[in-house]
Scaffold this motif. Structure first.
Motif, PDB file in Angstrom:
ATOM      1  N   TYR A  57      19.078   5.006   4.192  1.00 23.26           N
ATOM      2  CA  TYR A  57      17.915   5.009   5.084  1.00 23.26           C
ATOM      3  C   TYR A  57      16.623   5.029   4.269  1.00 23.26           C
ATOM      4  N   LYS A  78      18.854  -3.339   7.262  1.00 21.75           N
ATOM      5  CA  LYS A  78      17.526  -2.822   7.577  1.00 21.75           C
ATOM      6  C   LYS A  78      16.375  -3.672   7.051  1.00 21.75           C
ATOM      7  N   THR A  97      14.024   3.453   9.047  1.00 19.00           N
ATOM      8  CA  THR A  97      14.987   2.343   9.092  1.00 19.00           C
ATOM      9  C   THR A  97      16.272   2.797   8.392  1.00 19.00           C
TER      10      THR A  97
END
Length: 315
Positions: A57, A78, A97
């Motif tokens: 992430y 992402k 994201t």
């Protein structure tokens, strides 16, 4: 009779040769896939360990900004948001994201990639990051269906939903997709095909000046991680792309603010699904982009982003 025997033997020999050639091709294709290393994990930003493995992430924007979570779709990880994040950050949002399991820089667990799997993935990620408050969730394609299922399961944690060309009301698979969705067979087909079909489409977008030149290589690199074909095949086989009516109905009952942005030339998730969706989610606001296809999130971000911001700033 002798001619018939010779012909049958010749046919059998051709079949065996064909199977041998296929076996060699599969072996060579598998050699192109690499294990997911710590180095590869780190290249994707931060990671956090969840029940099913590590999720990659990234945070973007001011720490004091209101959190917006961006959830990507079936195949492109992402970085599909790279043309969207800057505009949201400029508007003052704190943007999260992440890569789904089986994509990008996240792990490829050998699990059943179904509706509950993706709900658990999002819930555990938010829990692990300490995000217990109601959030604004934005989902593209399958990601739109993901956030709808999450909101149906945990309505108190969804402040607002913004869906871009969402899944959930597709027609049953036909043709190539029907074969790709078959267990084992589909995984081998995806292994053989590799990222080529996806990369060709991305390269066209590069040639037209719609996305950055390094995007096709980014996609090819993450696709070549061991376990990616399995994850894609399991998702195609187990995820209800065409039948999430109950989840949309639940969200409709909850009255969570719900905006859908759709391209009228979308062939992957046709805008026809908006009619069935509206029947389940009475509060749905539909924004249509004329001439836009399914890839509009990253190829026409300059048209999509103002609509996302308009929806987010409505409350």
């Amino acid at each position: 009779m002798r001619v018939v025997k010779i012909t049958l033997l010749s046919l059998a020999a051709l079949v065996l040769l064909g199977l041998a050639a296929l076996a060699v091709a599969l072996f060579q294709a598998h050699q192109k896939y690499q294990p997911l290393t710590d180095t590869f994990h780190h290249a994707g930003g931060n990671s956090i360990s969840l029940t099913d493995g590590r999720i990659s992430y990234q945070w973007h924007g001011p720490e004091e900004g209101e959190v917006v979570v961006l959830v990507h779709g079936f195949s492109t990880p992402k970085f599909v948001w790279q043309n969207t994040v800057p505009d949201l950050v400029s508007a003052g949002y704190r943007v999260l994201t992440y890569d789904h399991f089986g994509r990008g820089h996240s792990d490829r667990p050998e699990q059943t990639y179904n509706r509950d799997f993706y709900v658990r993935e999002l819930k555990e990620l938010l829990d692990g990051l300490g995000l217990q408050q109601p959030l604004k969730l934005v989902g593209y394609s399958m990601g739109g269906a993901n956030i709808t299922s999450f909101a149906a399961s945990y309505p108190e944690r969804a402040k607002q939903l913004v869906l871009l060309a969402p899944a959930g009301f597709l027609q049953p698979y036909t043709g190539l997709f029907k074969q790709l969705a078959k267990p084992v067979i589909g995984e081998q087909l995806l292994t053989l095909a590799g990222p080529d079909r996806f990369v060709d489409a991305l390269q066209t977008a590069v040639d037209n000046g719609l996305i950055s030149a390094d995007t096709p290589q980014q996609f090819a690199t993450q696709f070549r991680v061991q376990g990616t074909p399995y994850a894609l095949n399991s998702t195609l086989h187990n995820y209800p792309f065409y039948d999430l009516k109950d989840d949309y109905h639940q969200v409709g009952q909850s009255q969570i603010p719900f905006t859908v942005i759709w391209g009228d030339q979308d062939k992957i998730c046709p805008i026809d699904g908006a009619i069935a969706m509206q029947q389940q989610v009475q509060q749905m606001q539909l924004k249509t982009l004329t001439g836009a296809r399914h890839d509009f999130t990253f190829t026409q971000a300059s048209r999509v982003n103002p609509l996302i911001l308009e929806a987010l700033q409505r409350l």
